[in-house]
Design an enzyme around this catalytic site. Structure first.
Site, mmCIF file in Angstrom:
data_model
loop_
_atom_site.group_PDB
_atom_site.id
_atom_site.type_symbol
_atom_site.label_atom_id
_atom_site.label_comp_id
_atom_site.label_asym_id
_atom_site.label_seq_id
_atom_site.Cartn_x
_atom_site.Cartn_y
_atom_site.Cartn_z
ATOM 1 N N PRO A 9 82.412 61.102 13.618
ATOM 2 C CG PRO A 9 83.265 62.156 11.717
ATOM 3 C CD PRO A 9 83.354 60.891 12.511
ATOM 4 C CG ASN A 10 79.123 65.812 12.457
ATOM 5 O OD1 ASN A 10 79.242 66.752 13.223
ATOM 6 N ND2 ASN A 10 79.745 65.764 11.296
ATOM 7 N NE ARG A 17 74.634 65.197 11.197
ATOM 8 C CZ ARG A 17 75.316 64.262 10.536
ATOM 9 N NH1 ARG A 17 75.579 63.107 11.107
ATOM 10 N NH2 ARG A 17 75.721 64.467 9.308
ATOM 11 C CE1 TYR A 22 73.375 60.299 8.404
ATOM 12 C CE2 TYR A 22 72.786 62.625 8.529
ATOM 13 C CZ TYR A 22 73.577 61.616 8.028
ATOM 14 O OH TYR A 22 74.588 61.916 7.144
ATOM 15 C CG ASN A 73 78.219 55.397 11.425
ATOM 16 O OD1 ASN A 73 78.898 55.998 10.590
ATOM 17 N ND2 ASN A 73 76.915 55.536 11.496
ATOM 18 C CB ALA A 76 82.319 62.699 7.192
ATOM 19 C CG ASP A 86 96.668 52.564 6.526
ATOM 20 O OD1 ASP A 86 96.158 51.887 5.603
ATOM 21 O OD2 ASP A 86 97.475 53.496 6.327
ATOM 22 C CD GLU A 97 81.657 50.867 5.511
ATOM 23 O OE1 GLU A 97 81.808 52.013 5.099
ATOM 24 O OE2 GLU A 97 81.847 49.847 4.797
ATOM 25 C CG HIS A 99 77.641 54.063 6.555
ATOM 26 N ND1 HIS A 99 78.378 55.110 7.055
ATOM 27 C CD2 HIS A 99 78.516 53.195 5.998
ATOM 28 C CE1 HIS A 99 79.653 54.893 6.797
ATOM 29 N NE2 HIS A 99 79.767 53.734 6.174
ATOM 30 C CB ILE A 100 71.957 55.866 10.036
ATOM 31 C CG1 ILE A 100 72.476 55.478 11.430
ATOM 32 C CG2 ILE A 100 70.473 56.202 10.065
ATOM 33 C CD1 ILE A 100 72.486 56.610 12.427
ATOM 34 C CB SER A 101 71.726 57.578 5.224
ATOM 35 O OG SER A 101 73.101 57.835 4.974
ATOM 36 N NE ARG A 106 73.033 61.147 2.615
ATOM 37 C CZ ARG A 106 73.626 61.557 3.723
ATOM 38 N NH1 ARG A 106 74.093 60.677 4.589
ATOM 39 N NH2 ARG A 106 73.747 62.845 3.982
ATOM 40 N NE ARG A 110 76.713 62.406 2.350
ATOM 41 C CZ ARG A 110 77.183 62.951 3.466
ATOM 42 N NH1 ARG A 110 77.909 62.221 4.284
ATOM 43 N NH2 ARG A 110 76.925 64.203 3.763
#
Length: 154
Positions: A9-10, A17, A22, A73, A76, A86, A97, A99-101, A106, A110
């Protein structure tokens, strides 16, 4: 070898954003760079993005028998989705996995990844370059798995 990149998402809003967190690079630009890296390594690569948890679960499940590994990624959903966790466990494919940040610098909510324990590895905090690192990581793991399988068949 085939790798699926799944964006949660996003992430379709990258470049627009919260660019201080990001970065300014759009999702499509990240994908273009990944295509180049995949091509240089003779790897097929596909991309999927959804803001809906169930669609992400479906896509992970569809990878079974078709793809060798996944770069994910989950956005959230990383912190909330037992369903995605699962699905990763069910397909038993190497998943990296990304994540940019740096999620550990944070908000406290998170800091907990529900999917990390079922992923082969995690890349956090390297910005858009994290996708390249994740791709190289999943390629390395897939290569090792192929060599193990070949050795066991001999």
């Amino acid at each position: 070898m085939k790798i699926m990149v799944i964006q949660g998402p996003n992430l379709n809003m990258l470049g627009l954003r919260e660019t201080a967190i990001y970065g300014a690079m759009k999702m499509e630009e990240i994908h273009e760079q990944m295509k180049i890296a995949a091509s240089q390594n003779s790897v097929e690569i596909d991309f999927f993005q959804s803001n809906f948890e169930g669609e992400i679960v479906d896509k992970i499940q569809e990878c079974l028998g078709t793809f060798d590994g996944i770069v994910l990624n989950a956005g959230a959903y990383t912190h909330t989705s037992v369903a995605i966790r699962d699905a990763i466990s069910a397909v038993a494919l190497p998943v990296i996995e990304v994540h940019i940040s740096n999620i550990y610098r944070r908000e406290e909510f998170r800091h907990k990844s529900l999917i990390a324990p079922v992923c082969a590895g995690s890349i956090v905090g390297f910005g858009a370059f994290g996708y390249h690192l994740a791709l190289m990581g999943v390629l390395q793991i897939c290569d090792q798995l192929e060599k193990l399988k070949a050795a066991n068949n001999n």
